[in-house]
Design an enzyme around this catalytic site. Structure first.
Site, PDB file in Angstrom:
ATOM      1  N   LYS A   1       0.918  -1.326  -0.073  1.00  0.00           N
ATOM      2  CA  LYS A   1       0.524   0.111   0.092  1.00  0.00           C
ATOM      3  C   LYS A   1       0.927   1.467  -0.509  1.00  0.00           C
ATOM      4  O   LYS A   1       0.690   2.173  -0.494  1.00  0.00           O
ATOM      5  CB  LYS A   1      -1.041   0.411   0.918  1.00  0.00           C
ATOM      6  CG  LYS A   1      -1.790   1.183   1.602  1.00  0.00           C
ATOM      7  CD  LYS A   1      -2.309   1.022   2.982  1.00  0.00           C
ATOM      8  CE  LYS A   1      -2.626   2.507   3.113  1.00  0.00           C
ATOM      9  NZ  LYS A   1      -1.094   3.503   4.887  1.00  0.00           N
ATOM     10  N   ASN A   2       2.242   1.262   1.261  1.00  0.00           N
ATOM     11  CA  ASN A   2       2.637   2.563   1.215  1.00  0.00           C
ATOM     12  C   ASN A   2       3.556   2.713   0.118  1.00  0.00           C
ATOM     13  O   ASN A   2       4.025   4.093  -0.277  1.00  0.00           O
ATOM     14  CB  ASN A   2       3.520   2.994   2.576  1.00  0.00           C
ATOM     15  CG  ASN A   2       2.250   2.555   3.289  1.00  0.00           C
ATOM     16  OD1 ASN A   2       1.188   3.156   3.107  1.00  0.00           O
ATOM     17  ND2 ASN A   2       2.462   2.404   4.670  1.00  0.00           N
TER      18      ASN A   2
ATOM     19  N   ARG B   1      -9.121   0.880   3.146  1.00  0.00           N
ATOM     20  CA  ARG B   1      -7.941   1.576   3.214  1.00  0.00           C
ATOM     21  C   ARG B   1      -7.234   0.914   3.009  1.00  0.00           C
ATOM     22  O   ARG B   1      -5.993   1.547   1.906  1.00  0.00           O
ATOM     23  CB  ARG B   1      -7.737   2.694   3.918  1.00  0.00           C
ATOM     24  CG  ARG B   1      -8.780   3.840   3.669  1.00  0.00           C
ATOM     25  CD  ARG B   1      -8.577   5.023   4.331  1.00  0.00           C
ATOM     26  NE  ARG B   1      -7.285   5.728   3.897  1.00  0.00           N
ATOM     27  CZ  ARG B   1      -6.520   5.540   4.588  1.00  0.00           C
ATOM     28  NH1 ARG B   1      -6.009   5.513   6.301  1.00  0.00           N
ATOM     29  NH2 ARG B   1      -5.206   5.655   5.848  1.00  0.00           N
TER      30      ARG B   1
ATOM     31  N   CYS C   1      -5.101   8.627   8.572  1.00  0.00           N
ATOM     32  CA  CYS C   1      -5.066   7.860  10.079  1.00  0.00           C
ATOM     33  C   CYS C   1      -5.304   9.082  10.430  1.00  0.00           C
ATOM     34  O   CYS C   1      -4.129   9.902  10.331  1.00  0.00           O
ATOM     35  CB  CYS C   1      -4.824   6.325  10.500  1.00  0.00           C
ATOM     36  SG  CYS C   1      -5.337   5.444   9.046  1.00  0.00           S
TER      37      CYS C   1
ATOM     38  N   ARG D   1       0.682  14.961  12.292  1.00  0.00           N
ATOM     39  CA  ARG D   1       1.021  14.762  11.230  1.00  0.00           C
ATOM     40  C   ARG D   1       1.581  16.090  10.704  1.00  0.00           C
ATOM     41  O   ARG D   1       1.155  16.278   9.183  1.00  0.00           O
ATOM     42  CB  ARG D   1       0.671  13.547  10.682  1.00  0.00           C
ATOM     43  CG  ARG D   1       0.372  12.448  11.559  1.00  0.00           C
ATOM     44  CD  ARG D   1      -0.548  11.721  10.548  1.00  0.00           C
ATOM     45  NE  ARG D   1      -0.009  10.809   9.417  1.00  0.00           N
ATOM     46  CZ  ARG D   1      -0.411   9.528   9.297  1.00  0.00           C
ATOM     47  NH1 ARG D   1      -1.762   9.391   8.779  1.00  0.00           N
ATOM     48  NH2 ARG D   1       0.577   9.212   8.142  1.00  0.00           N
TER      49      ARG D   1
ATOM     50  N   ASP E   1       4.131   1.101  12.647  1.00  0.00           N
ATOM     51  CA  ASP E   1       2.293  -0.467  11.557  1.00  0.00           C
ATOM     52  C   ASP E   1       2.051  -1.247  12.308  1.00  0.00           C
ATOM     53  O   ASP E   1       1.222  -1.539  12.068  1.00  0.00           O
ATOM     54  CB  ASP E   1       2.488  -0.033  10.624  1.00  0.00           C
ATOM     55  CG  ASP E   1       2.126   1.299   9.294  1.00  0.00           C
ATOM     56  OD1 ASP E   1       2.203   2.600  10.125  1.00  0.00           O
ATOM     57  OD2 ASP E   1       3.127   1.300   7.911  1.00  0.00           O
TER      58      ASP E   1
HETATM   59  N1  EPU Z   1       6.881  14.392  10.943  1.00  0.00           N
HETATM   60  C1  EPU Z   1       7.269  15.848  10.960  1.00  0.00           C
HETATM   61  N2  EPU Z   1       7.772  16.565   9.686  1.00  0.00           N
HETATM   62  C2  EPU Z   1       7.478  15.594   8.438  1.00  0.00           C
HETATM   63  C3  EPU Z   1       6.825  14.425   8.676  1.00  0.00           C
HETATM   64  C4  EPU Z   1       6.769  13.710   9.389  1.00  0.00           C
HETATM   65  O1  EPU Z   1       7.993  15.931  11.982  1.00  0.00           O
HETATM   66  O2  EPU Z   1       7.182  17.236   7.636  1.00  0.00           O
HETATM   67  C5  EPU Z   1       7.165  13.325  11.744  1.00  0.00           C
HETATM   68  C6  EPU Z   1       5.953  12.493  11.508  1.00  0.00           C
HETATM   69  O3  EPU Z   1       5.614  13.411  12.443  1.00  0.00           O
HETATM   70  C7  EPU Z   1       5.670  11.488  12.501  1.00  0.00           C
HETATM   71  C8  EPU Z   1       8.089  11.080  11.897  1.00  0.00           C
HETATM   72  O4  EPU Z   1       8.161  12.178  11.033  1.00  0.00           O
HETATM   73  O5  EPU Z   1       6.463  11.334  14.031  1.00  0.00           O
HETATM   74  C9  EPU Z   1       7.253   9.785  10.854  1.00  0.00           C
HETATM   75  O6  EPU Z   1       6.183  10.047   9.607  1.00  0.00           O
HETATM   76  P1  EPU Z   1       6.597   9.761   7.592  1.00  0.00           P
HETATM   77  O7  EPU Z   1       6.234  11.230   7.551  1.00  0.00           O
HETATM   78  O8  EPU Z   1       8.277   8.651   7.730  1.00  0.00           O
HETATM   79  O9  EPU Z   1       5.090   8.953   7.538  1.00  0.00           O
HETATM   80  P2  EPU Z   1       4.010   9.324   6.837  1.00  0.00           P
HETATM   81  O10 EPU Z   1       5.049   9.857   5.510  1.00  0.00           O
HETATM   82  O11 EPU Z   1       3.368  10.546   7.127  1.00  0.00           O
HETATM   83  C10 EPU Z   1       4.433   5.927   6.728  1.00  0.00           C
HETATM   84  C11 EPU Z   1       3.424   5.742   6.343  1.00  0.00           C
HETATM   85  C12 EPU Z   1       2.424   6.413   7.643  1.00  0.00           C
HETATM   86  C13 EPU Z   1       3.721   5.235   8.360  1.00  0.00           C
HETATM   87  C14 EPU Z   1       5.055   5.526   8.530  1.00  0.00           C
HETATM   88  C15 EPU Z   1       5.865   5.633   9.502  1.00  0.00           C
HETATM   89  C16 EPU Z   1       2.323   6.583   4.064  1.00  0.00           C
HETATM   90  C17 EPU Z   1       1.138   6.525   2.837  1.00  0.00           C
HETATM   91  N3  EPU Z   1       2.274   6.422   5.012  1.00  0.00           N
HETATM   92  O12 EPU Z   1       3.752   7.896   6.601  1.00  0.00           O
HETATM   93  O13 EPU Z   1       1.708   4.545   7.366  1.00  0.00           O
HETATM   94  O14 EPU Z   1       3.465   4.772   9.689  1.00  0.00           O
HETATM   95  O15 EPU Z   1       5.351   6.192   7.576  1.00  0.00           O
HETATM   96  O16 EPU Z   1       6.446   4.358   8.117  1.00  0.00           O
HETATM   97  O17 EPU Z   1       3.263   6.141   3.539  1.00  0.00           O
HETATM   98  C18 EPU Z   1       0.395   2.771   7.555  1.00  0.00           C
HETATM   99  O18 EPU Z   1       0.069   2.142   6.684  1.00  0.00           O
HETATM  100  O19 EPU Z   1      -1.254   2.619   8.550  1.00  0.00           O
HETATM  101  C19 EPU Z   1       0.534   4.163   7.506  1.00  0.00           C
HETATM  102  C20 EPU Z   1      -0.304   5.076   8.633  1.00  0.00           C
END
Ligand code: EPU
Length: 427
Positions: free
Chosen positions: A22-23, A396, A116, A121, A304
């Protein structure tokens, strides 16, 4: 609206086929915008997030054919249409439209993403990257406006290791002028998958999968065909479920190295795990030992899988501590687990689980995708029937969930919610 009925107590046995990640999918589909001709992506998971993204690409003029596990995207007729509202707010990954549209059209208007609710975030690191590449970025009434006369490569150090920011900056940088270096980049396998697609499209990327990614911008990108890697989080969910309620479950179409942290923890609990080239076989655990886990960026234990793992730990002896260092508020499943009889409390960014407890079926609600997975696992372990609402979250991210579970002997079905239940959910 439906609810999922789960009759607990059945021993699970058999094999389950893992879908595409998915991701990865939610980044690869927007990445196709960057090409000038058709991109075909195979092994796509059949999940609602992908449907939403396909519709968003149609909204900006793309010719998109989505059939089963394959999507064909012809971006030739796409335009930089603003997407401030509507579907874009329904999923987190719509932020990838920012990087892809900025890279292609040098402008984009994208509503702030939904997805989610795991606590705050922010996307400040994405924006920091876009600005470093020369874009002007403003937030106007809940939508992000991005414009650039031209994008120029830059050296970008991420203050937080972020999957989304790493991929988004790659998307914007592949057609920028000159070299971009992303330092303190995330190393998740999905990042390598996106870099592979972009490279096949003609991009020049080195170091994906390490913490320094180097990108030499190119003038144009062309179409290609790409097959998505297996979903390590879906596979991990089935591994946990097998350890919780299984006898011997074969998880097929996986890359075992992506699941090393989980495999190690399951073994520590007493599970017998057999690893083949692209299969993992998990035996149930008779006498489970409690363990502590701390979520970390890849290759650490994935956030996750923290929620599903917590359900498993309710059936382990002793006290286990689960600490989420990525999302410190990712504990909305805990109240629901308590409703089922678990002895768990949350202290700061940790859940403390006192086992073992025998769970009882109850009416519970999924507040987010992986909370849903956690409650399904709890339901499979529990005595009696669990009624799970909030299925829109589960749909999702998990392809053919009931079919896959029934294939290994689970007793699980969907029922329509009554008027009364709907009112309860909406209040
Ligand atoms: N963060 C910041 N600033 C940013 C971006 C992130 O402070 O600009 C922080 C976030 O708040 C968090 C950490 O950095 O504490 C990591 O966030 P990351 O950006 O890695 O997460 P994401 O890209 O928003 C993806 C997955 C999530 C998964 C996370 C961590 C997607 C669409 N989502 O989210 O997947 O939990 O990486 O591995 O790829 C799920 O599949 O259930 C899911 C939520």
């Amino acid at each position: 609206m439906d609810k999922l009925m789960i009759e607990g107590g059945h021993r699970l046995e058999g094999s389950v086929q893992i879908s595409g990640a998915k991701n990865s999918a939610v980044a690869l589909v927007p990445a196709a915008i960057l090409a000038d001709s058709s991109v075909t992506i195979d092994n796509l998971p059949v999940i609602s997030d992908v449907d939403l993204l396909a519709d968003l690409l149609r909204e900006i003029g793309g010719d998109v054919t989505l059939k089963d596990q394959t999507i064909k995207i012809n971006p030739a007729t796409m335009m930089a249409m603003p997407l401030p509202n509507g579907r874009v707010k329904k999923l987190r990954a719509s932020y990838y439209l920012m990087g892809a549209m900025l890279g292609k059209f040098k402008k984009a208007v994208i509503g702030l993403p939904g997805g989610c609710n795991l606590g705050p975030r922010p996307i400040d690191q994405h924006i920091k990257g876009f600005e470093a590449l020369g874009a002007k970025v403003t937030n106007e009434q809940g939508a992000i406006y991005l414009r650039a006369d031209e994008l120029r490569g830059a050296r970008i150090y991420l203050d937080v290791v972020s999957v989304g920011a790493t991929i988004n900056i790659m998307l914007a940088a592949v057609r920028a002028k000159g070299q971009t270096i992303i330092e303190n980049a995330a190393k998740e396998p999905e990042i390598i998958d996106v870099a592979t697609l972009l490279t096949n499209m003609g991009a020049r990327i080195k170091g994906a999968g390490t913490n320094v990614i180097r990108i030499e911008g190119v003038e144009s990108l062309s179409g290609c065909r790409h097959s998505i890697i297996p979903d390590r989080i879906e596979a991990g969910t089935y591994m946990i479920l097998a350890a919780a309620a299984g006898q011997r479950v074969l998880i097929d179409n996986v890359i075992p190295i992506h699941l090393e942290s989980l495999t190690a923890k399951l073994r520590e609990m007493g599970a017998e795990i057999d690893i083949k080239d692209d299969q993992i076989i998990v035996g149930g655990i008779r006498d489970k030992r409690g363990v502590d886990i701390k979520t970390l960026v890849y290759p650490g234990f994935p956030t996750d899988l923290q929620q599903p793992f917590t359900s498993l730990l309710t059936s382990a002896n002793g006290t286990s501590i689960v600490t989420d260092t990525i999302y410190d508020a990712r504990f909305k499943h805990i109240d629901e687990l308590r409703r089922m009889g678990a002895n768990v409390k949350v202290e700061g960014r940790s859940a403390i689980i006192n086992g073992k407890t025998e769970l009882q079926g109850a009416k519970v609600r999924a507040s987010d995708l992986r909370a849903g997975a956690a409650l399904i696992i709890a339901g499979l372990m529990a005595r009696g029937v669990t009624e799970l609402s909030g299925l829109e979250h589960v749909d999702r991210g998990y392809e053919h969930l009931e079919e896959k579970l029934m294939g290994i002997g689970a007793v699980i079905w969907r029922e329509q919610m009554s008027e009364e239940e709907l009112e309860e959910v909406e209040s």
